[in-house]
Design a protein around this motif. Sequence first.
Motif, PDB file in Angstrom:
ATOM      1  N   GLY A 244       0.782  -1.071  -0.116  1.00 13.76           N
ATOM      2  CA  GLY A 244       0.013   0.122   0.019  1.00 13.76           C
ATOM      3  C   GLY A 244       0.773   1.191  -0.047  1.00 13.76           C
ATOM      4  O   GLY A 244       0.427   2.368  -0.760  1.00 13.76           O
ATOM      5  N   ALA A 245       2.009   1.348   0.806  1.00 13.31           N
ATOM      6  CA  ALA A 245       2.597   2.523   0.818  1.00 13.31           C
ATOM      7  C   ALA A 245       3.404   2.609  -0.522  1.00 13.31           C
ATOM      8  O   ALA A 245       3.604   3.727  -1.009  1.00 13.31           O
ATOM      9  CB  ALA A 245       3.586   2.179   1.943  1.00 13.31           C
ATOM     10  N   LYS A 246       3.780   1.299  -1.225  1.00 10.27           N
ATOM     11  CA  LYS A 246       4.595   1.610  -2.525  1.00 10.27           C
ATOM     12  C   LYS A 246       3.386   1.941  -3.772  1.00 10.27           C
ATOM     13  O   LYS A 246       3.944   2.654  -4.711  1.00 10.27           O
ATOM     14  CB  LYS A 246       5.144   0.174  -2.974  1.00 10.27           C
ATOM     15  CG  LYS A 246       6.271  -0.083  -1.889  1.00 10.27           C
ATOM     16  CD  LYS A 246       7.506   0.906  -2.214  1.00 10.27           C
ATOM     17  CE  LYS A 246       8.859   0.399  -1.583  1.00 10.27           C
ATOM     18  NZ  LYS A 246       9.890   1.392  -1.974  1.00 10.27           N
ATOM     19  N   THR A 247       2.432   1.313  -3.751  1.00 11.14           N
ATOM     20  CA  THR A 247       1.401   1.541  -5.066  1.00 11.14           C
ATOM     21  C   THR A 247       0.050   2.209  -4.622  1.00 11.14           C
ATOM     22  O   THR A 247      -0.337   2.895  -5.486  1.00 11.14           O
ATOM     23  CB  THR A 247       1.059   0.184  -5.393  1.00 11.14           C
ATOM     24  OG1 THR A 247       0.280  -0.423  -4.367  1.00 11.14           O
ATOM     25  CG2 THR A 247       2.419  -0.638  -5.731  1.00 11.14           C
ATOM     26  N   GLY A 248      -0.132   2.440  -3.185  1.00 10.42           N
ATOM     27  CA  GLY A 248      -1.565   2.837  -2.829  1.00 10.42           C
ATOM     28  C   GLY A 248      -2.697   1.743  -3.239  1.00 10.42           C
ATOM     29  O   GLY A 248      -3.839   2.279  -2.777  1.00 10.42           O
ATOM     30  N   TRP A 249      -2.522   0.695  -3.428  1.00 19.07           N
ATOM     31  CA  TRP A 249      -3.523  -0.378  -3.383  1.00 19.07           C
ATOM     32  C   TRP A 249      -3.315  -1.496  -2.199  1.00 19.07           C
ATOM     33  O   TRP A 249      -2.311  -1.507  -1.554  1.00 19.07           O
ATOM     34  CB  TRP A 249      -3.122  -1.394  -4.755  1.00 19.07           C
ATOM     35  CG  TRP A 249      -3.513  -0.727  -6.156  1.00 19.07           C
ATOM     36  CD1 TRP A 249      -3.739   0.690  -6.138  1.00 19.07           C
ATOM     37  CD2 TRP A 249      -3.485  -1.335  -7.283  1.00 19.07           C
ATOM     38  NE1 TRP A 249      -3.630   0.821  -7.502  1.00 19.07           N
ATOM     39  CE2 TRP A 249      -3.741  -0.285  -8.118  1.00 19.07           C
ATOM     40  CE3 TRP A 249      -3.391  -2.403  -7.713  1.00 19.07           C
ATOM     41  CZ2 TRP A 249      -3.642  -0.422  -9.671  1.00 19.07           C
ATOM     42  CZ3 TRP A 249      -3.376  -2.869  -9.178  1.00 19.07           C
ATOM     43  CH2 TRP A 249      -3.589  -1.998 -10.030  1.00 19.07           C
ATOM     44  N   SER A 250      -4.501  -1.874  -1.832  1.00 22.48           N
ATOM     45  CA  SER A 250      -4.438  -3.076  -0.852  1.00 22.48           C
ATOM     46  C   SER A 250      -4.813  -4.467  -1.711  1.00 22.48           C
ATOM     47  O   SER A 250      -5.379  -4.354  -2.620  1.00 22.48           O
ATOM     48  CB  SER A 250      -5.405  -2.699   0.113  1.00 22.48           C
ATOM     49  OG  SER A 250      -6.629  -2.601  -0.112  1.00 22.48           O
ATOM     50  N   LEU A 251      -4.271  -5.333  -0.933  1.00 28.19           N
ATOM     51  CA  LEU A 251      -4.490  -6.709  -1.531  1.00 28.19           C
ATOM     52  C   LEU A 251      -5.527  -7.439  -1.134  1.00 28.19           C
ATOM     53  O   LEU A 251      -5.714  -7.063   0.566  1.00 28.19           O
ATOM     54  CB  LEU A 251      -3.217  -7.561  -1.363  1.00 28.19           C
ATOM     55  CG  LEU A 251      -1.845  -7.003  -1.873  1.00 28.19           C
ATOM     56  CD1 LEU A 251      -0.782  -7.841  -1.515  1.00 28.19           C
ATOM     57  CD2 LEU A 251      -2.158  -7.379  -3.434  1.00 28.19           C
ATOM     58  N   GLY A 252      -6.497  -8.690  -1.306  1.00 29.50           N
ATOM     59  CA  GLY A 252      -7.289  -9.152  -0.723  1.00 29.50           C
ATOM     60  C   GLY A 252      -6.571 -10.329   0.112  1.00 29.50           C
ATOM     61  O   GLY A 252      -5.494 -10.936  -0.215  1.00 29.50           O
ATOM     62  N   VAL A 253      -6.737 -10.238   1.267  1.00 32.87           N
ATOM     63  CA  VAL A 253      -5.935 -11.487   2.261  1.00 32.87           C
ATOM     64  C   VAL A 253      -7.031 -12.719   2.692  1.00 32.87           C
ATOM     65  O   VAL A 253      -6.395 -13.587   3.283  1.00 32.87           O
ATOM     66  CB  VAL A 253      -5.331 -10.865   3.685  1.00 32.87           C
ATOM     67  CG1 VAL A 253      -4.568  -9.438   3.150  1.00 32.87           C
ATOM     68  CG2 VAL A 253      -6.708  -9.858   4.318  1.00 32.87           C
ATOM     69  N   GLY A 254      -8.196 -12.708   2.402  1.00 29.88           N
ATOM     70  CA  GLY A 254      -9.327 -13.662   2.812  1.00 29.88           C
ATOM     71  C   GLY A 254      -8.509 -15.036   2.051  1.00 29.88           C
ATOM     72  O   GLY A 254      -8.495 -15.852   2.895  1.00 29.88           O
ATOM     73  N   ILE A 255      -8.510 -15.202   0.687  1.00 28.30           N
ATOM     74  CA  ILE A 255      -8.208 -16.408   0.085  1.00 28.30           C
ATOM     75  C   ILE A 255      -6.871 -16.722   0.513  1.00 28.30           C
ATOM     76  O   ILE A 255      -6.586 -17.761   0.511  1.00 28.30           O
ATOM     77  CB  ILE A 255      -8.315 -16.024  -1.433  1.00 28.30           C
ATOM     78  CG1 ILE A 255      -9.952 -15.890  -1.711  1.00 28.30           C
ATOM     79  CG2 ILE A 255      -7.634 -17.472  -2.145  1.00 28.30           C
ATOM     80  CD1 ILE A 255     -10.117 -15.673  -2.964  1.00 28.30           C
ATOM     81  N   THR A 256      -5.955 -15.796   0.459  1.00 30.36           N
ATOM     82  CA  THR A 256      -4.518 -15.946   0.982  1.00 30.36           C
ATOM     83  C   THR A 256      -4.214 -16.589   2.130  1.00 30.36           C
ATOM     84  O   THR A 256      -3.693 -17.588   2.474  1.00 30.36           O
ATOM     85  CB  THR A 256      -3.670 -14.656   0.907  1.00 30.36           C
ATOM     86  OG1 THR A 256      -3.853 -13.969  -0.538  1.00 30.36           O
ATOM     87  CG2 THR A 256      -2.139 -15.038   1.127  1.00 30.36           C
TER      88      THR A 256
END
Length: 129
Positions: free
Chosen positions: A27-39
Motif C-alpha cells: 500500500g505504501a509503494k502503490t496505494g493499493w491493498s491486497l485481498g487477504v481472505g483467500i490468501t
Amino acid sequence: MPQLTIRSALTGFLLGGVLSATNLYIGAKTGWSLGVGITSVILAFALFKIMSRIGLAREFTILENNAMQSIATAAGYMTAPLVSSLTAYMLVNSQNGLLPWWKMMTWSISLSILGVLFAFPMKRRLHQR
C-alpha cells in the motif's frame, strides 16, 4: 465440529499480522491493498495439512478455517484505508514531498479510533433489526 478454537484464533492472528504487514508495504509503494481472505485460507490449510502429515497437529476443520479467515481478514484489511488515504493525499500534494512520520502516525491513530467509535454503535443498531 469445532469452530472458534485456540489454534484457529492464533493462526488467524498470526496470518493477519503477516498479511497486514504485506498490505502496509504494498500500500505504501502503490496505494493499493491486497485481498487477504483467500490468501489466509490457502496458507492455513496448507500449513495444517503439512503438520498433520508430519504428525504435529490434526487437520483444520472447515469451520475452524472459516473462523481463522474471519480473524485474519479483519487484521489484514485494517491497514487498507489508512495506507490508501495517505497515498492519495501525498499524490495530490506531491510538491510538498512526503509527510513527516508524526503526521502519518497521528492520522492513523485518529482514523483507527474513529473507526472503532463508529463500529460499536453501528453494530448495535444493525443487530436490533
